[in-house]
Design a protein around this motif. Sequence first.
Motif, short mmCIF file in Angstrom:
data_model
loop_
_atom_site.label_atom_id
_atom_site.label_comp_id
_atom_site.label_asym_id
_atom_site.label_seq_id
_atom_site.Cartn_x
_atom_site.Cartn_y
_atom_site.Cartn_z
N THR A 82 35.40 12.64 20.94
CA THR A 82 36.23 12.38 22.12
C THR A 82 35.41 12.31 23.41
OG1 THR A 82 36.67 14.75 22.24
CG2 THR A 82 38.31 13.40 21.11
N ASP A 83 34.13 12.65 23.35
CA ASP A 83 33.27 12.60 24.54
C ASP A 83 33.05 11.14 24.95
OD1 ASP A 83 33.05 15.35 24.38
OD2 ASP A 83 31.05 15.32 23.46
N PRO A 84 32.98 10.86 26.24
CA PRO A 84 32.81 9.48 26.71
C PRO A 84 31.52 8.81 26.21
CG PRO A 84 33.32 10.93 28.55
CD PRO A 84 33.14 11.79 27.34
N LEU A 85 30.47 9.58 26.01
CA LEU A 85 29.18 9.00 25.59
C LEU A 85 28.93 9.12 24.08
CD1 LEU A 85 26.88 10.20 28.51
CD2 LEU A 85 27.91 7.95 28.17
N PHE A 86 29.94 9.53 23.33
CA PHE A 86 29.76 9.75 21.89
C PHE A 86 29.21 8.52 21.18
CE2 PHE A 86 31.52 9.13 17.62
CZ PHE A 86 30.89 10.17 16.96
N GLN A 87 29.85 7.38 21.35
CA GLN A 87 29.45 6.17 20.63
C GLN A 87 28.02 5.77 20.96
OE1 GLN A 87 31.55 4.72 18.31
NE2 GLN A 87 29.75 3.58 17.71
N GLU A 88 27.68 5.80 22.24
CA GLU A 88 26.33 5.45 22.67
C GLU A 88 25.30 6.42 22.09
OE1 GLU A 88 23.92 5.50 26.88
OE2 GLU A 88 26.02 4.86 26.91
N LEU A 89 25.61 7.70 22.11
CA LEU A 89 24.69 8.71 21.59
C LEU A 89 24.54 8.60 20.06
CD1 LEU A 89 22.92 11.08 22.35
CD2 LEU A 89 24.91 12.56 22.21
N LEU A 90 25.64 8.36 19.36
CA LEU A 90 25.58 8.20 17.91
C LEU A 90 24.69 7.01 17.55
CD1 LEU A 90 26.51 8.91 15.03
CD2 LEU A 90 28.46 7.37 15.41
N GLU A 91 24.86 5.89 18.22
CA GLU A 91 24.06 4.70 17.92
C GLU A 91 22.59 4.93 18.26
OE1 GLU A 91 25.94 1.28 19.67
OE2 GLU A 91 27.77 1.58 18.49
N SER A 92 22.31 5.59 19.36
CA SER A 92 20.93 5.89 19.76
C SER A 92 20.25 6.81 18.75
CB SER A 92 20.93 6.53 21.15
OG SER A 92 19.67 7.01 21.48
N GLU A 93 20.93 7.86 18.35
CA GLU A 93 20.37 8.81 17.39
C GLU A 93 20.21 8.16 16.02
OE1 GLU A 93 19.22 12.10 18.00
OE2 GLU A 93 19.35 11.19 19.99
N THR A 94 21.14 7.29 15.65
CA THR A 94 21.04 6.57 14.38
C THR A 94 19.81 5.67 14.37
OG1 THR A 94 23.43 6.62 14.03
CG2 THR A 94 22.21 4.90 12.87
N ARG A 95 19.59 4.94 15.47
CA ARG A 95 18.40 4.08 15.56
C ARG A 95 17.11 4.89 15.39
NH1 ARG A 95 21.28 2.23 19.98
NH2 ARG A 95 22.43 0.33 19.49
N LYS A 96 17.05 6.05 16.03
CA LYS A 96 15.84 6.89 15.94
C LYS A 96 15.56 7.29 14.49
CE LYS A 96 16.29 9.04 20.47
NZ LYS A 96 16.59 10.33 21.13
N VAL A 97 16.60 7.71 13.79
CA VAL A 97 16.44 8.14 12.40
C VAL A 97 15.99 6.97 11.54
CG1 VAL A 97 17.64 8.95 10.34
CG2 VAL A 97 18.03 10.08 12.52
#
Length: 108
Positions: A82-97
């Motif tokens: 529900t956090d406003p930056l959730f989607q952006e953070l999930l995609e960023s962390e996914t790319r790193k992994v």
Amino acid sequence: MTTVAEVKRWTKGILAEHPDLVLEKRDLYLLPLRHIYRAIEFLGSSQRTFPTPAGRFGVLFAPPSVQMSHSNGFYLQVGHSTDPLFQELLESETRKVLEGGAAPSPFH
């Protein structure tokens, strides 16, 4: 609890961006799968809005005595869905992994 439908919704953008990714239920795999694979596993969570995705690295052809589980990876710190930056953070962390550049973070 994190559902398969939620995982599909959350990963829709990164799947469109990366044709080398495939979603299989709760697991997002980097293709091609060879001897060692990289994936994001969306584990079950006791809180509906707090998913626990984990970066996972594994060996496809390990001897039976080697246990392969999400403990061979690390949790991604993405916060509540529900956090406003959730989607952006999930995609960023996914790319790193998936690029192999993420450093393991402690389990929470």
